[in-house]
Motif scaffolding. Sequence first.
Motif, PDB file in Angstrom:
ATOM      1  N   THR A   1      -7.303 -35.462  -6.957  1.00 55.62           N
ATOM      2  CA  THR A   1      -6.898 -35.371  -5.556  1.00 55.62           C
ATOM      3  C   THR A   1      -7.425 -34.102  -4.903  1.00 55.62           C
TER       4      THR A   1
ATOM      5  N   THR B   1     -11.127 -34.368  -4.208  1.00 56.43           N
ATOM      6  CA  THR B   1     -11.410 -35.223  -3.061  1.00 56.43           C
ATOM      7  C   THR B   1     -11.053 -34.530  -1.754  1.00 56.43           C
ATOM      8  N   MET B   2      -9.987 -33.775  -1.742  1.00 58.21           N
ATOM      9  CA  MET B   2      -9.569 -33.074  -0.522  1.00 58.21           C
ATOM     10  C   MET B   2     -10.546 -32.000  -0.118  1.00 58.21           C
TER      11      MET B   2
ATOM     12  N   SER C   1     -13.846 -32.005  -0.774  1.00 57.38           N
ATOM     13  CA  SER C   1     -15.167 -32.524  -0.424  1.00 57.38           C
ATOM     14  C   SER C   1     -15.159 -33.027   1.013  1.00 57.38           C
ATOM     15  N   ARG C   2     -16.283 -32.906   1.657  1.00 58.43           N
ATOM     16  CA  ARG C   2     -16.395 -33.292   3.054  1.00 58.43           C
ATOM     17  C   ARG C   2     -16.584 -34.799   3.179  1.00 58.43           C
ATOM     18  N   SER C   3     -15.813 -35.435   4.016  1.00 64.09           N
ATOM     19  CA  SER C   3     -15.902 -36.877   4.213  1.00 64.09           C
ATOM     20  C   SER C   3     -16.896 -37.190   5.332  1.00 64.09           C
ATOM     21  N   THR C   4     -17.507 -38.364   5.208  1.00 65.09           N
ATOM     22  CA  THR C   4     -18.480 -38.828   6.191  1.00 65.09           C
ATOM     23  C   THR C   4     -17.932 -40.078   6.853  1.00 65.09           C
ATOM     24  N   THR C   5     -17.802 -40.057   8.172  1.00 69.46           N
ATOM     25  CA  THR C   5     -17.274 -41.194   8.918  1.00 69.46           C
ATOM     26  C   THR C   5     -18.383 -41.774   9.787  1.00 69.46           C
TER      27      THR C   5
END
Length: 204
Positions: free
Chosen positions: A31, A34-35, A37-41
């Motif tokens: 968790t 994942t928090m 790391s940068r998310s891509t939308t």
Amino acid sequence: MSDPSEHGDPAGATSARSLPGAGLVKGLAVTLKTMTSRSTTQQYPDVAPDLPPRSRGVIALSEENCTVCMLCARECPDWCIYIDSHKEEVAVPGAARPRQRNVLDKFDIDFSLCMYCGICIEVCPFDALYWSPEFEYAEYDIKDLLHDKDHLGQWMATVPPPPAHDPNGEPAKEETAAARKASAARPAPSPVRAEPGADPGPAS
């Protein structure tokens, strides 16, 4: 009690798994990773998604390639392909009698039943069905998901070209068959005959 090392377990592996809360710590570590790391939308539908090659979006029909062999309809596990045709005579110059050919009248696919297995495309012997990456054909009424041959033919423009053949791979079946026919049609070389009185050369 048997030694854990006798069963192939590394030293201390059994004791580490038996520690209370070890699974919780591993879950929290995932968790936390994942928090951080940068998310891509992707801003869909304003930005078109970058689909992988050979995506299964919708089935396109090349009507001129269809010979109404009915293989796709027979092999479809969902029975969502409906085909109708009629026969007509074609006059062939030099033939004793005219030939008959099938003319496609109806080719419908009910995409409310289709499960996108691709069996119809694989079994088609004349390359009349293709995968198109188009996927934006949702409808408000389930009855509108039944598309006819004209609608399926419009998606042919969106079918991507086939990938280039691997030069290190096996040749295509069409190329192998053409080369075999060409070698069979080529006349065999005639044997060389010796002229009368010519020296046959030294005997081996």
